[in-house]
Scaffold this motif. Sequence first.
Motif, PDB file in Angstrom:
ATOM      1  N   GLY A 217       0.816  -1.209   0.000  1.00  0.00           N
ATOM      2  CA  GLY A 217       0.000   0.000   0.000  1.00  0.00           C
ATOM      3  C   GLY A 217       0.851   1.262   0.000  1.00  0.00           C
ATOM      4  N   GLU A 218       0.331   2.319  -0.663  1.00  0.00           N
ATOM      5  CA  GLU A 218       1.035   3.575  -0.780  1.00  0.00           C
ATOM      6  C   GLU A 218       0.465   4.579   0.215  1.00  0.00           C
ATOM      7  N   GLY A 219       1.326   5.444   0.723  1.00  0.00           N
ATOM      8  CA  GLY A 219       0.875   6.443   1.673  1.00  0.00           C
ATOM      9  C   GLY A 219       0.140   7.582   0.982  1.00  0.00           C
ATOM     10  N   VAL A 220      -0.914   8.071   1.617  1.00  0.00           N
ATOM     11  CA  VAL A 220      -1.691   9.183   1.088  1.00  0.00           C
ATOM     12  C   VAL A 220      -1.957  10.143   2.235  1.00  0.00           C
ATOM     13  N   SER A 221      -1.787  11.446   1.985  1.00  0.00           N
ATOM     14  CA  SER A 221      -1.996  12.432   3.034  1.00  0.00           C
ATOM     15  C   SER A 221      -3.465  12.497   3.417  1.00  0.00           C
ATOM     16  N   GLY A 222      -3.690  12.956   4.654  1.00  0.00           N
ATOM     17  CA  GLY A 222      -5.070  13.072   5.124  1.00  0.00           C
ATOM     18  C   GLY A 222      -5.893  13.993   4.268  1.00  0.00           C
ATOM     19  N   GLN A 223      -5.297  15.078   3.766  1.00  0.00           N
ATOM     20  CA  GLN A 223      -6.027  16.025   2.928  1.00  0.00           C
ATOM     21  C   GLN A 223      -6.437  15.379   1.606  1.00  0.00           C
ATOM     22  N   SER A 224      -5.517  14.621   0.998  1.00  0.00           N
ATOM     23  CA  SER A 224      -5.848  13.931  -0.256  1.00  0.00           C
ATOM     24  C   SER A 224      -6.931  12.876  -0.032  1.00  0.00           C
ATOM     25  N   TRP A 225      -6.860  12.215   1.131  1.00  0.00           N
ATOM     26  CA  TRP A 225      -7.849  11.187   1.435  1.00  0.00           C
ATOM     27  C   TRP A 225      -9.237  11.802   1.573  1.00  0.00           C
ATOM     28  N   LEU A 226      -9.322  12.940   2.236  1.00  0.00           N
ATOM     29  CA  LEU A 226     -10.613  13.619   2.388  1.00  0.00           C
ATOM     30  C   LEU A 226     -11.123  14.130   1.040  1.00  0.00           C
ATOM     31  N   ALA A 227     -10.206  14.629   0.214  1.00  0.00           N
ATOM     32  CA  ALA A 227     -10.616  15.101  -1.110  1.00  0.00           C
ATOM     33  C   ALA A 227     -11.146  13.950  -1.956  1.00  0.00           C
ATOM     34  N   ALA A 228     -10.550  12.764  -1.771  1.00  0.00           N
ATOM     35  CA  ALA A 228     -11.004  11.603  -2.544  1.00  0.00           C
ATOM     36  C   ALA A 228     -12.428  11.202  -2.169  1.00  0.00           C
ATOM     37  N   LEU A 229     -12.813  11.479  -0.948  1.00  0.00           N
ATOM     38  CA  LEU A 229     -14.173  11.122  -0.525  1.00  0.00           C
ATOM     39  C   LEU A 229     -15.227  11.846  -1.353  1.00  0.00           C
ATOM     40  N   THR A 230     -14.895  13.036  -1.842  1.00  0.00           N
ATOM     41  CA  THR A 230     -15.871  13.766  -2.665  1.00  0.00           C
ATOM     42  C   THR A 230     -16.153  13.052  -3.970  1.00  0.00           C
ATOM     43  N   ASP A 231     -15.218  12.175  -4.405  1.00  0.00           N
ATOM     44  CA  ASP A 231     -15.448  11.379  -5.609  1.00  0.00           C
ATOM     45  C   ASP A 231     -16.277  10.131  -5.319  1.00  0.00           C
ATOM     46  N   VAL A 232     -16.293   9.707  -4.058  1.00  0.00           N
ATOM     47  CA  VAL A 232     -16.915   8.433  -3.710  1.00  0.00           C
ATOM     48  C   VAL A 232     -18.265   8.607  -3.024  1.00  0.00           C
ATOM     49  N   VAL A 233     -18.376   9.606  -2.153  1.00  0.00           N
ATOM     50  CA  VAL A 233     -19.584   9.767  -1.334  1.00  0.00           C
ATOM     51  C   VAL A 233     -20.858   9.890  -2.174  1.00  0.00           C
ATOM     52  N   PRO A 234     -20.885  10.669  -3.283  1.00  0.00           N
ATOM     53  CA  PRO A 234     -22.135  10.747  -4.049  1.00  0.00           C
ATOM     54  C   PRO A 234     -22.642   9.392  -4.524  1.00  0.00           C
ATOM     55  N   PHE A 235     -21.724   8.503  -4.884  1.00  0.00           N
ATOM     56  CA  PHE A 235     -22.124   7.183  -5.370  1.00  0.00           C
ATOM     57  C   PHE A 235     -22.575   6.291  -4.217  1.00  0.00           C
ATOM     58  N   ALA A 236     -21.932   6.478  -3.059  1.00  0.00           N
ATOM     59  CA  ALA A 236     -22.382   5.753  -1.876  1.00  0.00           C
ATOM     60  C   ALA A 236     -23.801   6.168  -1.501  1.00  0.00           C
ATOM     61  N   LEU A 237     -24.098   7.464  -1.641  1.00  0.00           N
ATOM     62  CA  LEU A 237     -25.456   7.945  -1.361  1.00  0.00           C
ATOM     63  C   LEU A 237     -26.453   7.368  -2.371  1.00  0.00           C
ATOM     64  N   LEU A 238     -26.033   7.277  -3.628  1.00  0.00           N
ATOM     65  CA  LEU A 238     -26.902   6.695  -4.659  1.00  0.00           C
ATOM     66  C   LEU A 238     -27.233   5.247  -4.332  1.00  0.00           C
ATOM     67  N   ILE A 239     -26.212   4.480  -3.978  1.00  0.00           N
ATOM     68  CA  ILE A 239     -26.426   3.073  -3.629  1.00  0.00           C
ATOM     69  C   ILE A 239     -27.310   2.961  -2.392  1.00  0.00           C
ATOM     70  N   GLY A 240     -27.010   3.778  -1.384  1.00  0.00           N
ATOM     71  CA  GLY A 240     -27.799   3.741  -0.156  1.00  0.00           C
ATOM     72  C   GLY A 240     -29.256   4.082  -0.397  1.00  0.00           C
ATOM     73  N   ALA A 241     -29.500   5.048  -1.280  1.00  0.00           N
ATOM     74  CA  ALA A 241     -30.886   5.438  -1.569  1.00  0.00           C
ATOM     75  C   ALA A 241     -31.641   4.313  -2.267  1.00  0.00           C
ATOM     76  N   ILE A 242     -30.984   3.649  -3.223  1.00  0.00           N
ATOM     77  CA  ILE A 242     -31.648   2.571  -3.965  1.00  0.00           C
ATOM     78  C   ILE A 242     -31.945   1.391  -3.044  1.00  0.00           C
ATOM     79  N   MET A 243     -30.895   0.903  -2.371  1.00  0.00           N
ATOM     80  CA  MET A 243     -31.067  -0.292  -1.555  1.00  0.00           C
ATOM     81  C   MET A 243     -31.853  -0.005  -0.281  1.00  0.00           C
ATOM     82  N   GLY A 244     -31.678   1.180   0.294  1.00  0.00           N
ATOM     83  CA  GLY A 244     -32.422   1.516   1.507  1.00  0.00           C
ATOM     84  C   GLY A 244     -33.911   1.588   1.263  1.00  0.00           C
TER      85      GLY A 244
END
Length: 430
Positions: free
Chosen positions: A207-234
Motif C-alpha cells: 500500500g502507498e501512503g496518502v496524506s489526510g487532505q488527499s484522502w478527504l478530497a477523494a471522498l468527494t469522488d466516492v460519497v455521491p455514489f455511496a449515497l446513490l447506492i444507499g438510496a436505492i437499496m435503503g
Amino acid sequence: MHLALQLIESFGIFLALLAAGMAVPFAIAVPAIIYLLMQNGIAALRGIGLVTWGSMDSFTLTAIPLFVLMAELMQRSGLSFRIYRGLAKVVARLPGGLLQTNIVGCALFASISGSSVATAASIGGVALPQLVQRNYDRRLSAGSLAAGGTLGILLPPSIAMIIYGSFTDTSVAKLFMAGVIPGGLLTLMFMAYIAIRAQFGGAVPRGEGVSGQSWLAALTDVVPFALLIGAIMGSIYAGWATPTEAASGGCLFAFILCLVWGDLTWEHGVLALQRTVQVCGNLLFIIYAAYIYAYAIGVAGVGESITSWLVGLHLSHLEFFASLFVLYTVLGCLVESIGMIVITVPLLYPVLGRYGIDPIWFGVILVMYVELGQISPPIGINLFVIQSIWEGELGDVVMGTIPFHIIMFVLLFLLTAFPALALWLPSQMN
C-alpha cells in the motif's frame, strides 16, 4: 424416458446451433419450436401468442432498462473514472495498492449497474493502463478485474436476479437483499487474497501512503455514489419502493450526478440511450426465447417427468448440489450467463420444492454458478471483456482468474453449510 430423450435431442440442437455461430435467442427458440412440433404438431404453436404477451408484460422486467441506463450514463459521462480515482486514494494504504481499488471499484460500480459486463468494462478500461504502467503483475491485474466484474450479478441490483425472479415469481427485493452479505463477503475474500499476495508474493506493490487532505478530497469522488447506492437499496429494504420504482429514482439521481460531477453532454446522453436499447433488446429477446422454450417443455410435461426422475434417484442434498455444480460448470464453458439462467431454471425450479430448497437461497447459489461461468474458458464473457481492453494474452487473463475461482468455491461451500448467510437479511425486511 421418451420425453427425456426428446429433451436431450432439443438441447443437443441448441448446443449445435451455438457452436455453428447462431445468436443465443435463435439458438434457444429454434429447438423449442422443433420440440413443440414433435409433440403436438402445428396445433402446439397456437399458444405462442399468449406466451409472447405474457413473457414481456412484466412489471418486474421494467427495472432492467433503468439499471442499464443508469450504468451507461455514468460510463459515458466519465464518472466511472472518477469513482476509480477516488477509491485509489481511499484504499491506497491497503496492501495491494491499485489491485484493491479494482475489487472495491467493481463492487461499488456493480451496486449501480447490475451488470457484470458493464462493471468489468468500465473499471477495466480505467484501471488496466495504470496497472500496466506501474508494472503490476499482469496475470493478477487481469484476473482481479475479470473476477471483480462478476460481482455485478451478485451484489444488488442484479439483472440476473431480476430475470430469475421473473421466471420463478420470487420477490426480486428479497433476492436483492439475499445477495448483500454473500456479495460483501466475496468482495472481502478477494481483497484478503490480494493483501496476502502483496505481503508474501512479491509481485504486488504494498500500500502507498496518502496524506489526510488527499484522502478527504477523494471522498468527494466516492460519497455521491455511496449515497446513490444507499438510496436505492435503503428504499427497497425499508419497503418504500419496489425494485423498479427504486431504479427509476436512482436513474434520475444518477442523471443529476452526471450533470453536476461528470461530463454529460447531449451526445453522451444519446449514446447512452442507444446502448441501453441495444443491451435491453438483446436481453429481452433471450428472455422471450426462453419463455417459448419453457412453454415447449411445459406442454410436453417434461418438468414433471424430470422432477419425478430426479426424486427417484434419491440424491442427498450434497449429491444434488454436486450435480448442479457439474451442470453449470459445463454450461459455463458453452453458454453465456443469461442463457444459463433462462434455459435451466424452468427445468430445475419444480425440483426445489421436493428437496425443501428455499427459492431465494437457490437464487443466490444459481448466481454464484453463473459468476463462475463468466470467468470459465473458453467463452467466459468477462475474460473477453478484459482481453479486449488490454494488450496481454487471453491465457494470462485465464490464469489470473484461477485463484478467484477457488475463492468462489469456498463461498459456495459456506453458503451450502450456512444458508443464513443469504436468508437472514431478507427475513428482516419490512
